[in-house]
Design a protein around this motif. Structure first.
Motif, PDB file in Angstrom:
ATOM      1  N   GLU A   6      48.085  29.605  30.435  1.00 48.91           N
ATOM      2  CA  GLU A   6      47.163  28.564  30.844  1.00 48.91           C
ATOM      3  C   GLU A   6      47.558  28.059  32.230  1.00 48.91           C
ATOM      4  N   GLY A   7      46.613  27.928  33.107  1.00 47.58           N
ATOM      5  CA  GLY A   7      46.892  27.475  34.449  1.00 47.58           C
ATOM      6  C   GLY A   7      46.914  28.594  35.470  1.00 47.58           C
ATOM      7  N   TYR A   8      46.850  29.815  35.037  1.00 55.47           N
ATOM      8  CA  TYR A   8      46.780  30.932  35.980  1.00 55.47           C
ATOM      9  C   TYR A   8      45.457  30.888  36.721  1.00 55.47           C
ATOM     10  N   GLU A   9      45.475  31.370  37.934  1.00 53.37           N
ATOM     11  CA  GLU A   9      44.248  31.478  38.718  1.00 53.37           C
ATOM     12  C   GLU A   9      43.740  32.913  38.661  1.00 53.37           C
ATOM     13  N   ALA A  10      42.455  33.075  38.558  1.00 53.23           N
ATOM     14  CA  ALA A  10      41.847  34.405  38.553  1.00 53.23           C
ATOM     15  C   ALA A  10      41.312  34.714  39.956  1.00 53.23           C
ATOM     16  N   TYR A  11      41.430  35.947  40.377  1.00 51.33           N
ATOM     17  CA  TYR A  11      40.924  36.371  41.666  1.00 51.33           C
ATOM     18  C   TYR A  11      39.960  37.522  41.427  1.00 51.33           C
ATOM     19  N   PRO A  12      38.691  37.193  41.120  1.00 50.92           N
ATOM     20  CA  PRO A  12      37.741  38.225  40.715  1.00 50.92           C
ATOM     21  C   PRO A  12      37.470  39.266  41.778  1.00 50.92           C
ATOM     22  N   GLY A  13      37.730  38.957  43.037  1.00 54.04           N
ATOM     23  CA  GLY A  13      37.520  39.950  44.075  1.00 54.04           C
ATOM     24  C   GLY A  13      38.382  41.183  43.884  1.00 54.04           C
ATOM     25  N   PHE A  14      39.558  41.003  43.279  1.00 51.84           N
ATOM     26  CA  PHE A  14      40.440  42.132  42.989  1.00 51.84           C
ATOM     27  C   PHE A  14      39.712  43.116  42.067  1.00 51.84           C
ATOM     28  N   ASP A  15      38.933  42.611  41.126  1.00 47.85           N
ATOM     29  CA  ASP A  15      38.228  43.468  40.177  1.00 47.85           C
ATOM     30  C   ASP A  15      37.151  44.301  40.851  1.00 47.85           C
ATOM     31  N   PHE A 106      61.561  47.331  31.907  1.00 50.55           N
ATOM     32  CA  PHE A 106      60.713  47.980  32.904  1.00 50.55           C
ATOM     33  C   PHE A 106      59.432  48.490  32.253  1.00 50.55           C
ATOM     34  N   HIS A 107      58.321  48.351  32.987  1.00 47.36           N
ATOM     35  CA  HIS A 107      57.014  48.765  32.490  1.00 47.36           C
ATOM     36  C   HIS A 107      56.362  49.709  33.487  1.00 47.36           C
ATOM     37  N   HIS A 108      55.724  50.743  32.975  1.00 48.15           N
ATOM     38  CA  HIS A 108      54.930  51.655  33.803  1.00 48.15           C
ATOM     39  C   HIS A 108      53.590  50.963  34.044  1.00 48.15           C
ATOM     40  N   ALA A 109      53.450  50.332  35.195  1.00 48.89           N
ATOM     41  CA  ALA A 109      52.283  49.480  35.417  1.00 48.89           C
ATOM     42  C   ALA A 109      52.044  49.305  36.905  1.00 48.89           C
ATOM     43  N   ASP A 110      50.837  48.874  37.217  1.00 50.22           N
ATOM     44  CA  ASP A 110      50.366  48.609  38.567  1.00 50.22           C
ATOM     45  C   ASP A 110      50.306  47.093  38.748  1.00 50.22           C
ATOM     46  N   ILE A 111      50.452  46.638  39.986  1.00 48.75           N
ATOM     47  CA  ILE A 111      50.333  45.200  40.211  1.00 48.75           C
ATOM     48  C   ILE A 111      48.959  44.681  39.797  1.00 48.75           C
ATOM     49  N   ALA A 112      47.932  45.522  39.869  1.00 50.35           N
ATOM     50  CA  ALA A 112      46.600  45.093  39.434  1.00 50.35           C
ATOM     51  C   ALA A 112      46.575  44.768  37.945  1.00 50.35           C
ATOM     52  N   ASP A 113      47.504  45.331  37.166  1.00 49.58           N
ATOM     53  CA  ASP A 113      47.571  45.032  35.735  1.00 49.58           C
ATOM     54  C   ASP A 113      47.973  43.591  35.465  1.00 49.58           C
ATOM     55  N   LEU A 114      48.507  42.886  36.477  1.00 53.00           N
ATOM     56  CA  LEU A 114      48.942  41.502  36.309  1.00 53.00           C
ATOM     57  C   LEU A 114      47.810  40.504  36.536  1.00 53.00           C
ATOM     58  N   ILE A 148      46.025  43.985  49.704  1.00 56.53           N
ATOM     59  CA  ILE A 148      47.281  43.233  49.803  1.00 56.53           C
ATOM     60  C   ILE A 148      47.089  41.725  49.607  1.00 56.53           C
ATOM     61  N   PRO A 149      46.083  41.080  50.211  1.00 53.05           N
ATOM     62  CA  PRO A 149      45.910  39.649  49.943  1.00 53.05           C
ATOM     63  C   PRO A 149      45.660  39.343  48.471  1.00 53.05           C
ATOM     64  N   TYR A 150      44.889  40.206  47.780  1.00 54.71           N
ATOM     65  CA  TYR A 150      44.653  39.993  46.354  1.00 54.71           C
ATOM     66  C   TYR A 150      45.935  40.179  45.554  1.00 54.71           C
ATOM     67  N   ALA A 151      46.738  41.171  45.950  1.00 50.90           N
ATOM     68  CA  ALA A 151      48.000  41.395  45.257  1.00 50.90           C
ATOM     69  C   ALA A 151      48.923  40.185  45.420  1.00 50.90           C
ATOM     70  N   LEU A 152      48.968  39.613  46.617  1.00 51.45           N
ATOM     71  CA  LEU A 152      49.799  38.429  46.834  1.00 51.45           C
ATOM     72  C   LEU A 152      49.296  37.238  46.013  1.00 51.45           C
ATOM     73  N   ARG A 153      47.980  37.089  45.929  1.00 47.27           N
ATOM     74  CA  ARG A 153      47.432  35.984  45.132  1.00 47.27           C
ATOM     75  C   ARG A 153      47.698  36.209  43.649  1.00 47.27           C
ATOM     76  N   THR A 154      47.692  37.465  43.224  1.00 47.74           N
ATOM     77  CA  THR A 154      48.046  37.770  41.848  1.00 47.74           C
ATOM     78  C   THR A 154      49.503  37.405  41.586  1.00 47.74           C
ATOM     79  N   LEU A 155      50.379  37.722  42.535  1.00 42.22           N
ATOM     80  CA  LEU A 155      51.781  37.315  42.403  1.00 42.22           C
ATOM     81  C   LEU A 155      51.899  35.798  42.340  1.00 42.22           C
ATOM     82  N   ARG A 156      51.150  35.111  43.180  1.00 40.65           N
ATOM     83  CA  ARG A 156      51.163  33.645  43.126  1.00 40.65           C
ATOM     84  C   ARG A 156      50.754  33.160  41.744  1.00 40.65           C
ATOM     85  N   GLY A 157      49.772  33.855  41.152  1.00 41.88           N
ATOM     86  CA  GLY A 157      49.276  33.440  39.849  1.00 41.88           C
ATOM     87  C   GLY A 157      50.283  33.593  38.730  1.00 41.88           C
ATOM     88  N   VAL A 158      51.229  34.550  38.845  1.00 49.81           N
ATOM     89  CA  VAL A 158      52.198  34.732  37.760  1.00 49.81           C
ATOM     90  C   VAL A 158      53.494  33.985  38.016  1.00 49.81           C
TER      91      VAL A 158
END
Length: 236
Positions: A6-15, A106-114, A148-158
């Motif tokens: 709860e409180g995470y921000e969504a960045y729909p542009g990444f989708d 460790f997880h086999h995953a992409d930053i977009a999975d976050l 890259i900007p979306y990935a950084l915002r995703t990192l901010r969100g987690v």
């Protein structure tokens, strides 16, 4: 921010972005532990990892984006007493990291999975966050610039508010540019340092420290580079 996400921000542009990882994971699967042989001197990364480890309370949960072989960052953070979660798009690298740093996950995953609602993000099946801090050493440069900007915002969100992020990029003015790399081809992106600072700030981080180092890899097919290390904190 709650443990449930709860409180995470969504960045729909990444989708809406057309994510293209073709050949990237396969190259690193083929490279394996030769990566560490080609980049034996990692003083800049170790120094930035030390800043991150010291900026966190004992036993913090730390995310390592593009964790590679687990050396040096995941090992360094785990040895400092933190709980490390690494993700990497290369299944071969994930296996090496699990063998090298058994105290981390460790997880086999992409930053977009976050992303919010993604496979590992808030509302997803595993929902790994939130994290107290994060490292992204030379992993975001594997993305096309529009991502890259979306990935950084995703990192901010987690990350929790105020959480530290140690970020490293190679200084360059390229976008999804194919380069030879240890007998393979990978696509890389980069910024000149003023633009990188601005992209990071616009994504919701304050830059609280910076280091730039000239680096000459041991491998002859990888050219010398300027490595930029930014010490950042998530803006509340």
């Amino acid at each position: 921010m709650s443990e449930s996400g709860e409180g995470y921000e969504a960045y729909p542009g990444f989708d809406r972005l057309a994510l293209d990882r073709s050949g990237q994971a396969e190259a690193f699967d083929a490279i394996g532990d030769r990566y560490d042989e080609a980049f034996p001197q990692k003083e800049g990364q170790i120094a930035a990892g030390r800043w991150l480890a010291d900026a966190l309370p004992p036993g913090s949960r730390v995310l390592d984006i593009g964790s590679g072989t687990g050396v040096p960052t995941a090992r360094q953070l785990a040895e400092a007493g933190h709980r490390v979660v690494g993700i990497d798009i290369s299944a071969g690298m994930v296996k090496l990291a699990r063998d090298t740093v058994p105290d981390a996950a460790f997880h086999h995953a992409d930053i977009a999975d976050l992303r919010a609602g993604g496979r590992l993000g808030p509302g997803g099946p595993q929902d790994l966050g939130p994290f107290d801090g994060a490292a992204a050493f030379f992993s975001l440069l594997m993305l096309p610039r529009p991502e890259i900007p979306y990935a950084l915002r995703t990192l901010r969100g987690v990350l929790r508010p105020g959480g530290p992020l140690a970020l490293a990029m190679v200084e360059s003015d390229v976008d999804d540019f194919a380069v030879p790399f240890l007998g393979n081809t990978v696509r890389v992106s980069g910024y000149l340092r003023d633009e990188l600072r601005e992209v990071v700030r616009e994504a919701g981080f304050d830059v609280v420290g910076e280091d730039a180092r000239a680096y000459a890899p041991a491998s002859t097919d990888v050219p010398p580079e300027i490595q930029l290390f930014l010490h950042c904190r998530r803006r509340a």
